[in-house]
Design an enzyme around this catalytic site. Sequence first.
Site, PDB file in Angstrom:
ATOM      1  N   CYS A 137     -12.709  45.236  -8.234  1.00 33.68           N
ATOM      2  CA  CYS A 137     -13.238  45.681  -6.943  1.00 33.68           C
ATOM      3  C   CYS A 137     -12.113  45.820  -5.920  1.00 33.68           C
ATOM      4  O   CYS A 137     -11.671  44.827  -5.330  1.00 33.68           O
ATOM      5  CB  CYS A 137     -14.295  44.707  -6.448  1.00 33.68           C
ATOM      6  SG  CYS A 137     -14.994  45.177  -4.857  1.00 33.68           S
ATOM      7  N   CYS A 140     -12.993  44.741  -2.395  1.00 38.54           N
ATOM      8  CA  CYS A 140     -13.017  43.287  -2.190  1.00 38.54           C
ATOM      9  C   CYS A 140     -11.611  42.719  -2.125  1.00 38.54           C
ATOM     10  O   CYS A 140     -11.311  41.876  -1.282  1.00 38.54           O
ATOM     11  CB  CYS A 140     -13.740  42.577  -3.339  1.00 38.54           C
ATOM     12  SG  CYS A 140     -15.218  43.365  -3.929  1.00 38.54           S
ATOM     13  N   ASP A 141     -10.750  43.129  -3.020  1.00 34.71           N
ATOM     14  CA  ASP A 141      -9.483  42.421  -3.216  1.00 34.71           C
ATOM     15  C   ASP A 141      -8.238  43.207  -2.818  1.00 34.71           C
ATOM     16  O   ASP A 141      -7.135  42.643  -2.822  1.00 34.71           O
ATOM     17  CB  ASP A 141      -9.360  42.015  -4.700  1.00 34.71           C
ATOM     18  CG  ASP A 141     -10.475  41.062  -5.114  1.00 34.71           C
ATOM     19  OD1 ASP A 141     -10.925  40.292  -4.251  1.00 34.71           O
ATOM     20  OD2 ASP A 141     -10.892  41.101  -6.272  1.00 34.71           O
TER      21      ASP A 141
END
Length: 315
Positions: A137, A140-141
Site C-alpha cells: 500500500c 499507507c507507507d
Amino acid sequence: MSELSTKCLIIGSGPAGYTAGIYTSRANLSPIMVDGRQPGGQLITTTDVENFPGYPEGIAGPQMMEDFRAQALRFGLKTVSGEVSEVDFSKRPFIVTINGGSQYIMADTIIIATGATAKYLGLPDEQKYMGLGVSACATCDGFFYRNRPVAVVGGGDTACEEAEYLSHLASKVYMIVRKDYLRASKYMQKRVLENDKIEVLFNTNTLSLFGENGLEGAHLIRHRGSEMEEEFDIAIDGFFLAIGHTPNTAIFGDALTLDEQGYIVTQGKSTATNIAGVFAAGDVADPSYQQAISAAGSGCRAALDAERFLMLNDN
Ligand code: NDP
C-alpha cells in the site's frame, strides 16, 4: 456446538466491521461480530497509519485496531472468535456456520466486511522484509520513503497510480513489469512513461530481495528463459506490491452478485447486496478506494442500512 442469535451479524473485524459494530451497538441491535482469520484485518500488518483523521501524530496499525475494538466493545458489541465456514442466505433469519459447525449464528441482518487480501509474489523474502521495506500500500507507507529509492511491482492501473504517487516522495521509482507492455489505461501509461522519476523495467521479474538492516535491494531477472536473459540488482529501500487484490468472498459461494473481479455488488449508493437484509461494507465491495477511512465510512452506512431494514421489516 452452540447457537446464538442476533439482529445483526457482522462478518469481519477491520475498520468497516468495527465501525458497523459501533453504530449497530448504539442502535440497540445487540450485534455479534465474527472476528475472522486475522482479527483486525489488513491494518494489523501495517506499521504506522498517518492518514486517518483524528490521529495527528499517526498511530500504529495494530493499536488503531485495538482502539476500534475497545470503542465497539464499550457499546456492547459481542465478538466470536473463528471463521465463517458456510452461510445460508436462502431465508431469514440467515444461518451462519462457524469453524465447520462448532457454532451456528442466526441473524436477521448481516453486514459482510471481510475485506480483500493483497496479492504477493510468493517470495520468502516478502515475509522476511514485511514492514521493513515490503508493503502492498503506497498510500499507507509511501511517506516513509521520502528521498529514497523504491520499486513498484505490477503494470496495471494500481501499479501506475502507486508509482506516480511515490514519484512525489521517493528519490526514484522503478516499476517492475513482467511483460513488455503496461496493462494500465492509456492515460495512466502516459503519465508513468513521461515521468522522469519513474523507470519502467519491462520483461522483468523479481528473484529475491536483500539487505542486512531492512531492505537494501532487489535481485531481478530480465527476459527470463530467452537468449537475452540477464540478472541484475537494483538498490531500493521500499518494495511495493501492486499486482491486485483478492476480495474475500469465497465463503459466500454463488449466493451474492459479484462483479467480474469478485467484489460484492451493492445497489446504488446503499450497501445493500442482491439479498434483502445482507449488506456489504469496506474493501470487499470496493475495488476503487480501499482505504481505512473509506472502509470505516461504508461500515457506518451498512449499519444505518441494516437498522432501517429492520425497522421497515418489523423486526
Ligand atoms: P490488474 O489485475 O489490472 O493488474 C495487475 C498487474 O500486476 C498486471 O500488470 C499483472 O501483469 C501484474 N501481475 C499480476 N501477477 C503478477 C506476478 N505474479 N508477478 C508480476 N506481475 C504480476 O490489477 P490492478 O490492481 O492494477 O487493477 C484492478 C482493477 O482496478 C483494474 O480493472 C483496474 O483498471 C482498476 N483500477 C482502476 C483505477 C482507476 O481507474 N483510477 C485505479 C486502480 C485500479 P500482467 O499484465 O502480465 O498480467
